[in-house]
Scaffold this motif. Structure first.
Motif, PDB file in Angstrom:
ATOM      1  N   GLN A 175      14.473  43.254  30.581  1.00 22.96           N
ATOM      2  CA  GLN A 175      13.906  43.958  31.736  1.00 22.96           C
ATOM      3  C   GLN A 175      12.460  43.518  31.966  1.00 22.96           C
ATOM      4  OE1 GLN A 175      14.529  48.144  32.046  1.00 22.96           O
ATOM      5  NE2 GLN A 175      16.472  48.085  30.944  1.00 22.96           N
ATOM      6  N   MET A 215       8.464  50.462  23.821  1.00 22.15           N
ATOM      7  CA  MET A 215       8.666  49.507  22.738  1.00 22.15           C
ATOM      8  C   MET A 215       9.620  50.083  21.692  1.00 22.15           C
ATOM      9  SD  MET A 215       6.959  47.061  23.969  1.00 22.15           S
ATOM     10  CE  MET A 215       7.379  45.910  22.671  1.00 22.15           C
ATOM     11  N   SER A 230      10.758  41.391  23.384  1.00 20.91           N
ATOM     12  CA  SER A 230      10.761  42.376  24.463  1.00 20.91           C
ATOM     13  C   SER A 230       9.471  42.302  25.271  1.00 20.91           C
ATOM     14  CB  SER A 230      10.927  43.787  23.885  1.00 20.91           C
ATOM     15  OG  SER A 230      12.138  43.908  23.180  1.00 20.91           O
ATOM     16  N   PHE A 274       9.168  41.925  29.218  1.00 20.66           N
ATOM     17  CA  PHE A 274       8.525  43.033  29.936  1.00 20.66           C
ATOM     18  C   PHE A 274       7.414  42.538  30.862  1.00 20.66           C
ATOM     19  CE2 PHE A 274       9.525  46.464  26.521  1.00 20.66           C
ATOM     20  CZ  PHE A 274      10.817  46.541  27.009  1.00 20.66           C
ATOM     21  N   ASP A 287      19.359  52.840  26.685  1.00 19.57           N
ATOM     22  CA  ASP A 287      18.166  52.645  25.872  1.00 19.57           C
ATOM     23  C   ASP A 287      17.838  51.177  25.641  1.00 19.57           C
ATOM     24  OD1 ASP A 287      17.693  55.306  25.633  1.00 19.57           O
ATOM     25  OD2 ASP A 287      18.731  55.534  23.716  1.00 19.57           O
ATOM     26  N   ILE A 288      18.798  50.277  25.891  1.00 18.24           N
ATOM     27  CA  ILE A 288      18.574  48.854  25.635  1.00 18.24           C
ATOM     28  C   ILE A 288      17.663  48.301  26.724  1.00 18.24           C
ATOM     29  CG2 ILE A 288      19.690  46.610  25.391  1.00 18.24           C
ATOM     30  CD1 ILE A 288      22.168  48.052  24.370  1.00 18.24           C
ATOM     31  N   MET A 289      16.504  47.773  26.281  1.00 14.92           N
ATOM     32  CA  MET A 289      15.484  47.337  27.233  1.00 14.92           C
ATOM     33  C   MET A 289      15.366  45.826  27.322  1.00 14.92           C
ATOM     34  SD  MET A 289      14.174  50.214  28.308  1.00 14.92           S
ATOM     35  CE  MET A 289      12.632  49.717  29.060  1.00 14.92           C
ATOM     36  N   LEU A 290      16.110  45.085  26.505  1.00 13.93           N
ATOM     37  CA  LEU A 290      15.972  43.631  26.478  1.00 13.93           C
ATOM     38  C   LEU A 290      16.295  43.021  27.846  1.00 13.93           C
ATOM     39  CD1 LEU A 290      15.452  41.141  24.707  1.00 13.93           C
ATOM     40  CD2 LEU A 290      17.904  41.027  24.278  1.00 13.93           C
ATOM     41  N   ILE A 311      11.974  41.589  17.534  1.00  9.71           N
ATOM     42  CA  ILE A 311      12.451  42.304  18.731  1.00  9.71           C
ATOM     43  C   ILE A 311      11.272  42.726  19.610  1.00  9.71           C
ATOM     44  CG2 ILE A 311      13.661  44.373  19.522  1.00  9.71           C
ATOM     45  CD1 ILE A 311      15.177  44.270  16.795  1.00  9.71           C
ATOM     46  N   ARG A 354      11.948  52.232  22.339  1.00 10.87           N
ATOM     47  CA  ARG A 354      13.281  52.189  22.961  1.00 10.87           C
ATOM     48  C   ARG A 354      13.915  50.813  22.845  1.00 10.87           C
ATOM     49  NH1 ARG A 354      13.456  54.442  28.919  1.00 10.87           N
ATOM     50  NH2 ARG A 354      15.564  53.572  28.691  1.00 10.87           N
ATOM     51  N   SER A 355      13.083  49.766  22.855  1.00 11.61           N
ATOM     52  CA  SER A 355      13.629  48.409  22.740  1.00 11.61           C
ATOM     53  C   SER A 355      14.163  48.132  21.333  1.00 11.61           C
ATOM     54  CB  SER A 355      12.563  47.379  23.115  1.00 11.61           C
ATOM     55  OG  SER A 355      11.528  47.364  22.154  1.00 11.61           O
TER      56      SER A 355
END
Length: 271
Positions: free
Chosen positions: A9, A66, A124, A128, A4-7, A120, A68-69
């Motif tokens: 990407q 967003m 992100s 993104f 789930d960590i989107m940082l 955050i 999820r981030s």
């Protein structure tokens, strides 16, 4: 949870935010994050939220991504909320033994949690909508004026970009190691938070070994291609500001102006 960590990407696209020069995106993000610390009431946070939602909509990033981030950091958000509710003095709403909840504590907890969420979200959004190469070029160009003071601009930019680039890779590696150990009987999902934290310790050794191995491979690959950073390095695409970037700078200035007036001269506003 790891997935789930989107940082860090990057999501390719052709939105207004994607087309902005990386320098204007970095500056706008830095200004926004700095502006968060000027906000002291719900009206200021409303303005910040309006700008953040507008930027996310222009970037065509789905609300699900967003959320999820932010979701992996719910423990930090809950801790921030709780610590402010339980430790801030003020008008008592509830009191029992050592627990005292005040009106000011609830307000402060909500505002501090919103501050973290906004930070955050905008960080992100930057990763993104900006490719690692564009991010490197943008950071290096912004740091170039400090070269005269001995700052290694290119090396710093490359180091920051590689760190961001490798976050998703290390998360995937962590997820793979966790699944391998779960297949051997390891349990990461039951027990109290302390027990869960202790169960994560065996992941550190293979994760560090994998990270060092990847770093060695990257260094060898860069040396094999005769990579040399610095002043003589050229770019395939030179950075160039456009009209959209001017709008982005103007929006950032407007945001700072609104928050400054709201903080120091609120009586001058029409509402």
């Amino acid at each position: 949870m790891i997935s789930d960590i989107m940082l860090g990407q990057y999501l390719p696209g052709d939105s207004v935010i994607h087309r902005l020069d990386p320098r204007s995106k970095i500056v706008a993000t830095f200004v926004f994050i700095s502006s968060i610390f000027m906000a002291e009431n719900y009206a200021a946070y409303g303005i910040l939220m309006f700008f953040a939602v507008g930027a996310i909509a222009l970037g065509r990033i789905s609300a699900r991504l967003m959320i999820r981030s932010v979701r992996p950091l719910w423990v930090i958000l809950a801790f921030t909320l709780a610590i402010h509710i339980l430790t801030t003095n003020g008008t008592v709403l509830y009191s029992a033994k050592f627990i005292t909840i005040t009106q000011e504590g609830i307000r402060q907890g909500i505002l501090m949690s919103l501050r973290l969420i906004l930070l955050i979200l905008m960080s992100s959004l930057l990763t993104f909508t900006t490719s690692p190469i564009a991010l490197t070029d943008g950071i290096e160009t912004l740091l170039n004026p400090f070269r005269r003071m001995g700052l290694p601009a290119h090396e710093l930019a490359m180091m920051m970009t590689i760190a961001l680039r490798f976050i998703p890779t290390l998360l995937e590696e962590t997820d793979r190691i966790m699944k391998a150990q779960m297949a051997r009987g390891a349990d990461f999902s039951t027990g109290n938070p302390i027990k869960r934290a202790k169960s994560m310790v065996p992941l550190l050794v293979p994760l560090f070994i994998s990270a060092f191995r990847r770093a060695d491979e990257l260094a060898i690959a860069m040396e094999a291609r005769c990579y040399r950073g610095g002043e003589s390095r050229t770019r395939m695409k030179e950075l160039k500001h456009g009209s959209l970037d001017v709008v982005a700078y103007a929006a950032s200035f407007l945001l700072v102006l609104l928050l400054a007036i709201l903080k120091w001269k609120p009586e001058t506003l029409p509402w």
